[in-house]
Design an enzyme around this catalytic site. Structure first.
Site, mmCIF file in Angstrom:
data_model
loop_
_atom_site.group_PDB
_atom_site.id
_atom_site.type_symbol
_atom_site.label_atom_id
_atom_site.label_comp_id
_atom_site.label_asym_id
_atom_site.label_seq_id
_atom_site.Cartn_x
_atom_site.Cartn_y
_atom_site.Cartn_z
ATOM 1 N N TYR A 63 -7.595 14.727 -9.054
ATOM 2 C CA TYR A 63 -6.647 13.892 -9.803
ATOM 3 C C TYR A 63 -5.597 14.774 -10.473
ATOM 4 O O TYR A 63 -4.391 14.504 -10.401
ATOM 5 C CB TYR A 63 -7.423 13.077 -10.835
ATOM 6 C CG TYR A 63 -6.560 12.223 -11.733
ATOM 7 C CD1 TYR A 63 -6.079 10.991 -11.301
ATOM 8 C CD2 TYR A 63 -6.247 12.637 -13.033
ATOM 9 C CE1 TYR A 63 -5.293 10.198 -12.136
ATOM 10 C CE2 TYR A 63 -5.472 11.855 -13.857
ATOM 11 C CZ TYR A 63 -4.992 10.632 -13.408
ATOM 12 O OH TYR A 63 -4.218 9.851 -14.227
ATOM 13 N N ASP A 80 0.893 -1.157 0.000
ATOM 14 C CA ASP A 80 0.000 0.000 0.000
ATOM 15 C C ASP A 80 0.927 1.201 0.000
ATOM 16 O O ASP A 80 1.584 1.489 1.007
ATOM 17 C CB ASP A 80 -0.888 -0.002 1.250
ATOM 18 C CG ASP A 80 -1.814 1.198 1.335
ATOM 19 O OD1 ASP A 80 -1.597 2.165 0.570
ATOM 20 O OD2 ASP A 80 -2.731 1.182 2.176
#
Length: 254
Positions: A158, A65
């Site tokens: 984003y 992760d």
């Protein structure tokens, strides 16, 4: 055409279990590299590694992760247990968010984009740079986006994260140029990956046509097309390039 030579190089790819990461892993394995496939979805990473080995490639899987520094540290330790020197890391792990006006994007989604797309690259770069500065150099390739080079209405979170990736790429490239470490970004437009297909599935027909036809070629990019450019960057053929953003967008920014 002679393929870019990466034979014998040790290359680690985050988000390597699908999309551009998986296509890159296949291309690099086929060309003789030892490829580490790191992904949050360890099942996808292991399935890909099995496929690569069946085809005669040299690869390994590791779970990570990228938003967790301890897991990033562990990923690098796993990579070094395979081979002591890491030549290239491709920071590909990333997420997006459904297109929406900025005021309608949830704050948590903004922070998640920053954590995965920007902080994740930061943690991986720090580890890679510490290793490469004492091991003769290397190459860091950050997967950014055309949304990091221009305005990107409706995907502001984003876009912000990808602008940040390009800023990190340029700044670090200058800092570490004399240490024989090259750092470049790859900036695709819409590519036919599970992430893009997920967005397309939520759009109406008009939205889908607009997204697919957003560039002059009027099509989505293919993961293999991005992978071929990444393979060239991984090779010594790109040895005088650093601090650059390689754009693969079907002419969108032309």
């Amino acid at each position: 055409m002679v393929a870019s030579n990466v034979e014998g190089k040790h290359i680690l790819i985050t988000g390597g279990g699908s999309g551009i990461g998986a296509a890159s892993a296949k291309t690099l394995c086929e060309r003789g590299a030892l490829v580490g496939v790191a992904d949050l979805n360890i099942e996808a990473a292991e399935a890909l590694v099995h496929e690569l080995k069946e085809a005669g490639g040299n690869a390994y899987a590791v779970k990570v992760d990228v938003t967790e520094p301890d897991e990033v540290n562990a990923m690098f330790e796993a990579a070094f247990s395979q081979q002591a020197k890491l030549d290239v890391i491709i920071n590909n792990a990333g997420i997006d968010h459904f297109p929406a006006p900025l005021t309608e994007v949830d704050d948590a989604m903004f922070m998640k984009n920053i954590q995965v797309n920007l902080a994740g690259v930061w943690y991986c770069m720090k580890n890679a740079l510490k290793h490469m500065t004492v091991n003769g150099g290397g190459h860091i390739i950050n997967i950014a986006s055309v949304a990091g080079l221009r305005s990107a209405p409706m995907i502001s979170a984003y876009s912000a994260s990808k602008h940040g990736v390009i800023g990190l790429t340029k700044s670090a490239a200058v800092e570490y140029a004399r240490a024989n470490i090259r750092i470049n970004a790859v900036c695709p437009s819409f590519v036919d990956t599970p992430m893009v297909q997920g967005v397309l599935s939520k759009l109406d027909e008009r939205g889908q046509k607009a997204m697919v036809g957003a560039n002059p070629m009027k099509r989505l990019g293919k993961p293999e097309e991005i992978a071929n450019a990444i393979a060239w960057l991984c090779s010594d053929e790109s040895s005088f390039m650093t601090g650059q953003s390689v754009v693969l967008d079907g002419g969108m920014l032309a």
